[in-house]
Design a protein around this motif. Structure first.
Motif, PDB file in Angstrom:
ATOM      1  N   ARG A  92     -28.978 -32.809 -31.614  1.00  0.00           N
ATOM      2  CA  ARG A  92     -27.656 -33.018 -32.207  1.00  0.00           C
ATOM      3  C   ARG A  92     -27.283 -31.815 -33.060  1.00  0.00           C
ATOM      4  O   ARG A  92     -28.151 -31.221 -33.696  1.00  0.00           O
ATOM      5  CB  ARG A  92     -27.667 -34.272 -33.093  1.00  0.00           C
ATOM      6  N   CYS A  93     -26.025 -31.521 -33.077  1.00  0.00           N
ATOM      7  CA  CYS A  93     -25.532 -30.425 -33.909  1.00  0.00           C
ATOM      8  C   CYS A  93     -25.777 -30.771 -35.381  1.00  0.00           C
ATOM      9  O   CYS A  93     -25.501 -31.871 -35.823  1.00  0.00           O
ATOM     10  CB  CYS A  93     -24.029 -30.236 -33.652  1.00  0.00           C
ATOM     11  N   SER A  94     -26.292 -29.824 -36.135  1.00  0.00           N
ATOM     12  CA  SER A  94     -26.615 -30.125 -37.537  1.00  0.00           C
ATOM     13  C   SER A  94     -25.365 -30.220 -38.399  1.00  0.00           C
ATOM     14  O   SER A  94     -25.432 -30.686 -39.532  1.00  0.00           O
ATOM     15  CB  SER A  94     -27.553 -29.057 -38.092  1.00  0.00           C
ATOM     16  N   ARG A  95     -24.236 -29.800 -37.864  1.00  0.00           N
ATOM     17  CA  ARG A  95     -23.026 -29.865 -38.686  1.00  0.00           C
ATOM     18  C   ARG A  95     -22.204 -31.114 -38.418  1.00  0.00           C
ATOM     19  O   ARG A  95     -21.709 -31.744 -39.340  1.00  0.00           O
ATOM     20  CB  ARG A  95     -22.182 -28.601 -38.493  1.00  0.00           C
ATOM     21  N   CYS A  96     -22.073 -31.498 -37.133  1.00  0.00           N
ATOM     22  CA  CYS A  96     -21.265 -32.687 -36.841  1.00  0.00           C
ATOM     23  C   CYS A  96     -22.109 -33.853 -36.327  1.00  0.00           C
ATOM     24  O   CYS A  96     -21.577 -34.934 -36.111  1.00  0.00           O
ATOM     25  CB  CYS A  96     -20.153 -32.359 -35.844  1.00  0.00           C
ATOM     26  N   ARG A  97     -23.397 -33.637 -36.124  1.00  0.00           N
ATOM     27  CA  ARG A  97     -24.333 -34.675 -35.683  1.00  0.00           C
ATOM     28  C   ARG A  97     -24.052 -35.201 -34.277  1.00  0.00           C
ATOM     29  O   ARG A  97     -24.577 -36.222 -33.879  1.00  0.00           O
ATOM     30  CB  ARG A  97     -24.331 -35.884 -36.664  1.00  0.00           C
ATOM     31  N   GLN A 139     -25.860 -25.811 -28.404  1.00  0.00           N
ATOM     32  CA  GLN A 139     -24.554 -25.177 -28.284  1.00  0.00           C
ATOM     33  C   GLN A 139     -23.476 -26.252 -28.456  1.00  0.00           C
ATOM     34  O   GLN A 139     -23.132 -26.959 -27.513  1.00  0.00           O
ATOM     35  CB  GLN A 139     -24.419 -24.516 -26.909  1.00  0.00           C
ATOM     36  N   CYS A 140     -22.979 -26.353 -29.649  1.00  0.00           N
ATOM     37  CA  CYS A 140     -21.960 -27.367 -29.923  1.00  0.00           C
ATOM     38  C   CYS A 140     -20.601 -26.825 -29.477  1.00  0.00           C
ATOM     39  O   CYS A 140     -20.311 -25.647 -29.657  1.00  0.00           O
ATOM     40  CB  CYS A 140     -21.943 -27.671 -31.421  1.00  0.00           C
ATOM     41  N   SER A 141     -19.807 -27.739 -28.898  1.00  0.00           N
ATOM     42  CA  SER A 141     -18.504 -27.290 -28.405  1.00  0.00           C
ATOM     43  C   SER A 141     -17.604 -26.864 -29.570  1.00  0.00           C
ATOM     44  O   SER A 141     -16.721 -26.040 -29.421  1.00  0.00           O
ATOM     45  CB  SER A 141     -17.847 -28.410 -27.598  1.00  0.00           C
ATOM     46  N   GLU A 142     -17.866 -27.435 -30.739  1.00  0.00           N
ATOM     47  CA  GLU A 142     -17.008 -27.116 -31.875  1.00  0.00           C
ATOM     48  C   GLU A 142     -17.613 -26.030 -32.772  1.00  0.00           C
ATOM     49  O   GLU A 142     -16.907 -25.163 -33.265  1.00  0.00           O
ATOM     50  CB  GLU A 142     -16.775 -28.392 -32.693  1.00  0.00           C
ATOM     51  N   HIS A 143     -18.921 -26.112 -32.979  1.00  0.00           N
ATOM     52  CA  HIS A 143     -19.541 -25.226 -33.972  1.00  0.00           C
ATOM     53  C   HIS A 143     -20.330 -24.071 -33.385  1.00  0.00           C
ATOM     54  O   HIS A 143     -20.954 -23.318 -34.136  1.00  0.00           O
ATOM     55  CB  HIS A 143     -20.427 -26.041 -34.911  1.00  0.00           C
ATOM     56  N   GLY A 144     -20.381 -23.964 -32.058  1.00  0.00           N
ATOM     57  CA  GLY A 144     -21.109 -22.843 -31.448  1.00  0.00           C
ATOM     58  C   GLY A 144     -22.606 -23.078 -31.459  1.00  0.00           C
ATOM     59  O   GLY A 144     -23.069 -24.227 -31.513  1.00  0.00           O
TER      60      GLY A 144
HETATM   61 ZN   LIG Z   1     -20.956 -29.572 -34.107  1.00  0.00          ZN
END
Ligand SMILES: [Zn+2]
Length: 401
Positions: A24-29, A63-68
């Motif tokens: 999971r993305c650490s910024r948006c989970r 590789q998050c679609s929003e946060h890279g």
């Molecule tokens: Zn994210």
């Protein structure tokens, strides 16, 4: 496990990601496709069977679609800290019962690790605490360390509502700027919602409170007035003792030993101390007159109406001004100058507890005096919030105490 002679030195717990689950993305989970893997890291975990224990894990990047491309969310970790959240919470909870140094020794870690853990715990608590419903605050100055310079004082703001008494804010010095910083930290909603503010007659505080929390009833605390009176009696006693010593050694000795019975309340003085006190009161010593004035003032607090209390105050000040005792006259002038705030005590009666500020001050002294080995002001500030702030606690993946 690693170790010599059958005694493990540490336990390493190897953690592997679940093959079927995306990181999971650490910024948006949100789950995101994998990118690459970083080198293995170690996190200190709670010791098992008294043996230092570590998590070992090579974090993935996703590789998050929003946060890279970002590091994945790791539930036991907080940022770059090399200690698991469970261990930080574990150490922080123990650091309330033991000194920080003892906590470090018992759980085989460093003082620095304990300090960083408590810091994390307190920061989380301050960010997540609720300040809604704060109606009464007490503002006070606390002496800290040695000497009487400006940096030897702290300004504290307590919540003193019946349902919740806690430390809200602590800061360096005791100036107008200190209190302004404190009120700013609490936020305009809290300051505007205040109904009662309790403080000493310390001028910088009086001015800031009048300017910022004008809607609140400002009450001078009974405990502060009593300690001003006690100090004045002690000043009279010391001056008289010096005078007598010049004349006769014996009389000075008599006065020296009576100090503690003078500070106690009349009814509690018994036995030999009582006899000494009676002898003192019968004498014409200045100390006796000062003590009598101080004791008489305690009637002030028993009035039901502020009008009668005001009349009593006038009478008391009149007597004190004629006592020829400079410290008592000084208190009388101070009380006269703050008469309206003093009489507010009767308007707030039953609404705020008059022992709350004193009680919290005593607890602060316990924390600052206990040999916690605070090396810096910052460490002490954290310890005060930790012990007296009633802060909410972070959820932890593993709970041990
Ligand atoms: Zn994210």
């Amino acid at each position: 496990m690693h170790g010599r002679k059958g005694r493990p030195e540490s336990i390493a717990i190897l953690v592997e990601p679940h093959r079927g689950m995306r990181g999971r993305c650490s910024r948006c989970r949100r789950p995101a496709p994998g990118y690459d893997r970083l080198p293995e890291r170690h996190w200190l975990f709670v010791p098992l069977w008294g043996i230092p224990t570590y998590f070992r894990y090579a974090p993935r990047r996703v590789q998050c679609s929003e946060h890279g491309v970002v590091i994945e969310h790791i539930p036991w970790s907080d940022g770059k800290r090399p200690v698991t959240r469970a261990m930080m919470a574990f150490l922080a909870r123990w650091a309330r019962r033991l000194s920080w140094r003892e906590t470090a020794r018992v759980f085989q870690t460093s003082w620095e690790t304990v300090y960083r853990s408590v810091e994390w715990f307190v920061e989380w608590g301050l960010q997540h605490r609720q300040l809604r419903g704060v109606q009464s605050i007490g503002v006070d100055e606390i002496h800290w360390g040695h000497g009487l310079r400006a940096h030897n004082f702290l300004t504290v703001i307590y919540q003193i509502d019946a349902g919740c008494r806690r430390l809200l804010w602590v800061g360096k010095r005791r100036s107008q700027a200190s209190l302004r910083r404190g009120l700013k930290a609490l936020g305009p909603d809290v300051v505007k919602g205040l109904r009662f503010v309790c403080s000493d007659m310390w001028k910088p505080y009086l001015e800031v409170i009048a300017a910022q929390a004008g809607q609140a009833l400002h009450v001078l605390d009974r405990f502060h007035i009593t300690s001003h009176l006690n100090q004045a009696v002690d000043q009279v006693r010391r001056a008289e003792s010096t005078r007598l010593r010049a004349k006769s050694k014996q009389a000075a000795q008599r006065l020296k030993h009576i100090r503690w019975s003078l500070l106690r309340r009349r009814s509690r003085v018994r036995g030999r101390a009582r006899q000494k006190l009676n002898a003192l009161l019968a004498s014409k010593l200045a100390t006796a007159r000062a003590w009598d004035l101080k004791e008489t003032f305690s009637y002030f607090w028993h009035y039901k109406s502020h009008i009668w209390a005001g009349a009593f105050l006038d009478y008391w000040c009149f007597r004190a001004m004629r006592s020829r005792l400079e410290p008592m006259k000084k208190v009388a002038r101070m009380l006269r100058a703050h008469e309206p705030l003093l009489l507010n005590w009767f308007r707030a009666k039953g609404e705020i507890s008059n022992g709350a500020v004193e009680g919290l001050n005593n607890k602060i002294r316990v924390v600052t005096r206990r040999s916690y080995g605070f090396r810096t002001y910052e460490a002490m500030e954290i310890a005060l919030y930790h012990n007296l702030g009633r802060l909410p606690e972070p959820e932890s993946t593993h709970r041990f105490c």
